[in-house]
Design an enzyme around this catalytic site. Structure first.
Site, PDB file in Angstrom:
ATOM      1  N   SER A 257       0.620  -1.306  -0.039  1.00 21.17           N
ATOM      2  CA  SER A 257       0.274  -0.100  -0.430  1.00 21.17           C
ATOM      3  C   SER A 257       1.182   1.191   0.388  1.00 21.17           C
ATOM      4  CB  SER A 257      -0.711   0.301   1.191  1.00 21.17           C
ATOM      5  OG  SER A 257      -1.833   0.736   0.900  1.00 21.17           O
ATOM      6  N   HIS A 398      -8.201  -5.347   0.451  1.00 13.85           N
ATOM      7  CA  HIS A 398      -7.169  -5.120   1.109  1.00 13.85           C
ATOM      8  C   HIS A 398      -5.512  -5.224   1.531  1.00 13.85           C
ATOM      9  CE1 HIS A 398      -4.267  -1.441  -0.182  1.00 13.85           C
ATOM     10  NE2 HIS A 398      -3.872  -0.994   1.247  1.00 13.85           N
TER      11      HIS A 398
HETATM   12  C1  GCU Z   1      -5.156   4.148   1.767  1.00 12.79           C
HETATM   13  C2  GCU Z   1      -4.559   5.197   0.662  1.00 12.79           C
HETATM   14  C3  GCU Z   1      -4.088   4.669  -0.079  1.00 12.79           C
HETATM   15  C4  GCU Z   1      -2.896   4.196   0.525  1.00 12.79           C
HETATM   16  C5  GCU Z   1      -4.098   3.008   1.406  1.00 12.79           C
HETATM   17  C6  GCU Z   1      -2.566   2.093   2.746  1.00 12.79           C
HETATM   18  O1  GCU Z   1      -6.504   3.654   1.622  1.00 12.79           O
HETATM   19  O2  GCU Z   1      -5.915   6.164   0.322  1.00 12.79           O
HETATM   20  O3  GCU Z   1      -2.969   5.899  -0.946  1.00 12.79           O
HETATM   21  O4  GCU Z   1      -2.370   3.148  -0.426  1.00 12.79           O
HETATM   22  O5  GCU Z   1      -4.351   3.805   2.755  1.00 12.79           O
HETATM   23  O6  GCU Z   1      -1.568   2.790   2.448  1.00 12.79           O
HETATM   24  O7  GCU Z   1      -3.291   1.361   3.061  1.00 12.79           O
END
Ligand code: GCU
Length: 422
Positions: A257, A398
């Protein structure tokens, strides 16, 4: 009179020296042409197409790095000397399967910045072993449940399990064990090195502690947290290269992420990294800034104003004027293998846009003599595309876990020539 003239000349020279990288070279967004499709990384700034590997390597690559630095990630400083010291060694960790080393990497003015590294090396090994390196979200003590691991004392977000008043407690030990799957990597013959991202840049908009105390954010093109985390990876690589048990030609970076964004930036700017795995990195990492699915540049800059340099915000409503897109960042990794890994329910990270960006980097991968991306469309769920440009998407949400690592190990086994390794 002469002295006065000299002083005036000197003044001018100093002034010129302190101007930001010449406006004509890096025009503001309003002076950049609109390019609705992702720009081809092989087309240089003067409009001609790069036709040879040599030209890519000696000129266009640097030009593209400079563009990403100026308009998106910001400038990272040269490190002052990095001093490594061993905090603890346990040669019988994980029931005797691994040697664990806890290291402190000190750097910056008065060595004020300290990156704590947890390194696990398989005891059963023939020769030097490959290593995965990556920043973690919540401290080394969370990545492995071992009461001997140093409990981080750094600032941490309260959303992290077992964190109270922005500090880790014993309850946070081992809470990220499934995320890191360290024991499984050891069983597969890989070493793993990880560090808390907040040792480098705490994930909040202040940017006034961590590495920023020792290397301040210089101006509007100064580095944001993503570049700082990537820079942290490179400092850990500085150290890993001194470890005799690790194979220096087989360092893979991995991140999830926001830390996946850091992983791809680390790979793009540090050629000592041999293989790059950004997982569900999305906007600002592996998804096109021009993409229409999931997070937009405006949304990411509004919610996380400290992740990129200030210049990037000027593209919020006009990403078509960016002189590059994330396919260019992938191209900077060529010819080294890259695996984009995703999850079906994580549309926020735009998995299909990531595939398109990967495809749009293929010209560079081919020019540099690799097999590129051996797929014309996204693979079936659960099927790994293992060409030099790799792609994987699994069911689910995610997160990072064993299922993702299965793909990482398979991909790394292939590209590190370890097929048949257990
Ligand atoms: C949020 C953000 C993302 C990122 C994510 C994370 O959702 O919008 O850009 O990748 O956090 O780091 O879990």
């Amino acid at each position: 009179m002469m002295a006065l003239r000299r002083a005036a000349l000197l003044g001018l020279t100093l002034l010129a020296g302190s101007l930001p990288a010449i406006a004509a070279d890096d025009p503001p967004v309003s002076a950049l042409p609109s390019q609705p499709a992702m720009p081809d990384p092989l087309v240089a700034r003067d409009g001609h197409t790069v036709k040879t590997a040599e030209e890519w390597n000696t000129s266009r690559r640097e030009e593209l790095k400079a563009l990403f630095t100026h308009y998106m990630y910001g400038k990272a400083p040269e490190p002052h000397q990095v001093v490594f010291s061993v905090e603890r060694v346990d040669r019988q960790a994980l029931g005797g399967k691994a040697t664990i080393k806890e290291m402190v990497l000190a750097m910056g003015l008065q060595q004020a910045v300290k990156i704590h590294v947890l390194l696990a090396i398989p005891n059963k090994r023939v020769g030097a072993v490959p290593v995965f390196v990556g920043p973690n979200f919540y401290g080394n003590h969370a990545a492995l449940k071992d009461p001997a691991i140093r409990l981080s004392t750094a600032w941490m977000p309260d959303r992290a399990p077992g964190v109270k008043n922005n500090r880790a407690t014993d309850e946070s030990r081992g809470t990220q064990e499934a995320t890191w799957a360290i024991e499984d990597s050891i069983d597969r013959g890989y070493a793993v090195a990880t560090f808390y991202c907040g040792d480098v840049a705490p994930d909040h908009p202040g940017l006034n502690d961590g590495v920023f105390t020792a290397y301040p954010k210089p101006d509007k093109n100064g580095w944001g947290a993503v570049r700082a985390w990537a820079w942290g990876v490179s400092r850990v690589v500085d150290y890993l290269l001194t470890e005799p048990d690790l194979d220096k030609s087989k360092i893979a970076v991995v991140g999830h992420s926001r830390l996946g964004k850091a992983a791809i930036v680390a790979g793009a700017f540090d050629e000592r990294i041999a293989l790059v795995i950004p997982l569900q990195a999305g906007c600002g990492g592996t998804a096109p800034s021009r993409g229409k699915i999931g997070e937009s540049v405006q949304q990411i800059n509004d919610r996380f104003p400290h992740w990129f340099c200030d210049e990037f915000k000027t593209f919020n409503t006009q990403t078509d004027r960016l002189p590059f897109d994330q396919n260019g960042l992938m191209a900077l990794i060529a010819p080294r293998p890259i695996l984009l890994s995703n999850a079906v329910d994580d549309q926020w990270a735009n998995p299909s846009g990531q595939f398109e960006a990967l495809k749009a980097a293929e010209g560079v991968y081919r020019l540099l003599g690799t097999d590129g991306l051996k797929a014309d469309k996204m693979p079936e769920v659960g099927v790994l595309v293992d060409s030099t440009q790799g792609y994987f998407i699994r069911p689910g949400k995610h997160s990072m876990g064993r299922e993702d690592w299965q793909a990482f190990w398979k991909f790394a086994d292939k590209h590190f020539g370890r097929n048949g390794a257990k």
